[in-house]
Motif scaffolding. Structure first.
Motif, short mmCIF file in Angstrom:
data_model
loop_
_atom_site.label_atom_id
_atom_site.label_comp_id
_atom_site.label_asym_id
_atom_site.label_seq_id
_atom_site.Cartn_x
_atom_site.Cartn_y
_atom_site.Cartn_z
N GLU A 103 0.86 -1.18 0.00
CA GLU A 103 0.00 0.00 0.00
C GLU A 103 0.89 1.23 0.00
OE1 GLU A 103 -3.28 2.27 2.85
OE2 GLU A 103 -2.64 0.22 3.32
N ARG A 133 5.66 3.30 2.08
CA ARG A 133 4.80 2.16 1.75
C ARG A 133 4.62 1.24 2.95
NH1 ARG A 133 6.87 -0.61 -3.70
NH2 ARG A 133 8.72 -1.02 -2.43
N SER A 159 5.41 8.67 -10.86
CA SER A 159 4.37 8.53 -11.90
C SER A 159 4.06 7.08 -12.23
CB SER A 159 4.78 9.28 -13.17
OG SER A 159 5.94 8.68 -13.75
N HIS A 160 4.77 6.15 -11.61
CA HIS A 160 4.59 4.72 -11.91
C HIS A 160 3.79 4.02 -10.82
CE1 HIS A 160 7.44 4.90 -15.27
NE2 HIS A 160 8.22 5.64 -14.49
N ASP A 161 3.36 2.80 -11.14
CA ASP A 161 2.68 1.95 -10.16
C ASP A 161 3.72 1.43 -9.18
OD1 ASP A 161 1.21 0.16 -8.71
OD2 ASP A 161 0.84 -1.23 -10.36
N THR A 163 3.07 -0.27 -6.33
CA THR A 163 2.50 -1.28 -5.43
C THR A 163 3.09 -2.67 -5.70
OG1 THR A 163 0.65 -1.72 -6.94
CG2 THR A 163 0.33 -0.01 -5.26
N THR A 164 4.03 -2.75 -6.63
CA THR A 164 4.67 -4.03 -6.91
C THR A 164 6.15 -3.93 -6.53
OG1 THR A 164 5.09 -3.35 -9.19
CG2 THR A 164 3.05 -4.56 -8.76
#
Length: 256
Positions: A103, A133, A159-161, A163-164
């Motif tokens: 998260e 996170r 600007s990126h995801d 959560t991985t």
């Protein structure tokens, strides 16, 4: 649970009961299992509740049992072994057969504090990406990460995801493979904010890791992670690499 009897003898009754409960916690009951109440244990083993309280209290102090206010006493979750090598949290959890989840609590461009700015080799007042996170495994909150990332190496990271796996993202998006890191580990009590995020009490023991990682000599990341002390432990292999050090060092000439 073990039905062994507690008898009068040289070994105190609370120590006998402690050993019975220890076997149950280590060998019989899965993590998170409730143990009988003080009253039930006292009746089952024909001892006083003071004896029960002493035995249970010792195992709570050892970390084998844990008390939940208003709910009872439970076998503690097993600690995960933290290995000190450069690996992402996501890969680490998957290797253990657990389902990782992340998260993002906050992310944006800010001016880092002096220590982070120096670690990343930034100029005065130069901004960097600050990322916070919460990391979970099988739904259980395990760690809070607060990190700074170099805008020179990973620009527009926010600007990126996120959560991985961050290390996989940096490698795939920026062509940057983190290949070295310096890491410091210490212990501290959980502050109110971190305790709330991890679902523990304020002051609960945490393992703290500060990692400064880079690629090809360029600093990329300055991240500090707070891990739950009841779920993590650190194991290190220590080998003597200098034959001239230690109590059994060789003596070349002269007397010892």
């Amino acid at each position: 649970m073990d039905r062994a009897e507690i008898v009068d003898g040289p070994k105190p009754k609370h120590a006998q009961l402690r050993d019975i409960l220890r076997r149950a916690a280590e060998q019989e009951l899965p993590p998170g299992s409730p143990i009988p109440s003080e009253r039930d244990l006292a009746r089952q083993y024909r001892v006083s509740r003071i004896t029960v309280r002493a035995a249970v209290g010792q195992l709570v102090a050892e970390g084998l049992l844990t008390r939940a206010k208003g709910r009872g006493t439970f076998t503690a979750r097993r600690r995960m072994d933290v290995q000190l090598y450069l690996e992402s949290f996501t890969d680490d959890m998957r290797r253990r057969g657990l389902s990782p989840a992340t998260e993002v609590l906050s992310c944006g461009e800010e001016e880092p504090p002096p220590a982070a700015s120096a670690a990343l080799g930034l100029g005065q007042h130069e901004r960097a990406c600050r990322l916070v996170r919460l990391r979970r495994a099988d739904g259980v909150p395990l760690a809070v990460e607060r990190g700074w990332y170099s805008p020179r190496v990973v620009p527009e990271l926010h600007s990126h995801d996120l959560t991985t796996s961050l290390y996989a993202l940096i490698a795939d998006t920026y062509g940057v493979q983190l290949d070295h890191a310096g890491q410091t580990v210490w212990a501290e009590g959980a502050d109110p904010e971190t305790a709330k995020l991890l679902g523990v009490r304020t002051g609960s023991p945490l393992l703290v890791f500060r990692r400064v990682a880079g690629s090809r000599g360029r600093p990329v990341e300055d991240m500090t992670s707070w891990y739950r002390g009841d779920l993590y432990q650190v194991t290190m292999q220590l080998d003597r690499t200098d034959p001239e050090s230690g109590p059994h060092r060789s003596h070349k000439g002269g007397t010892p």
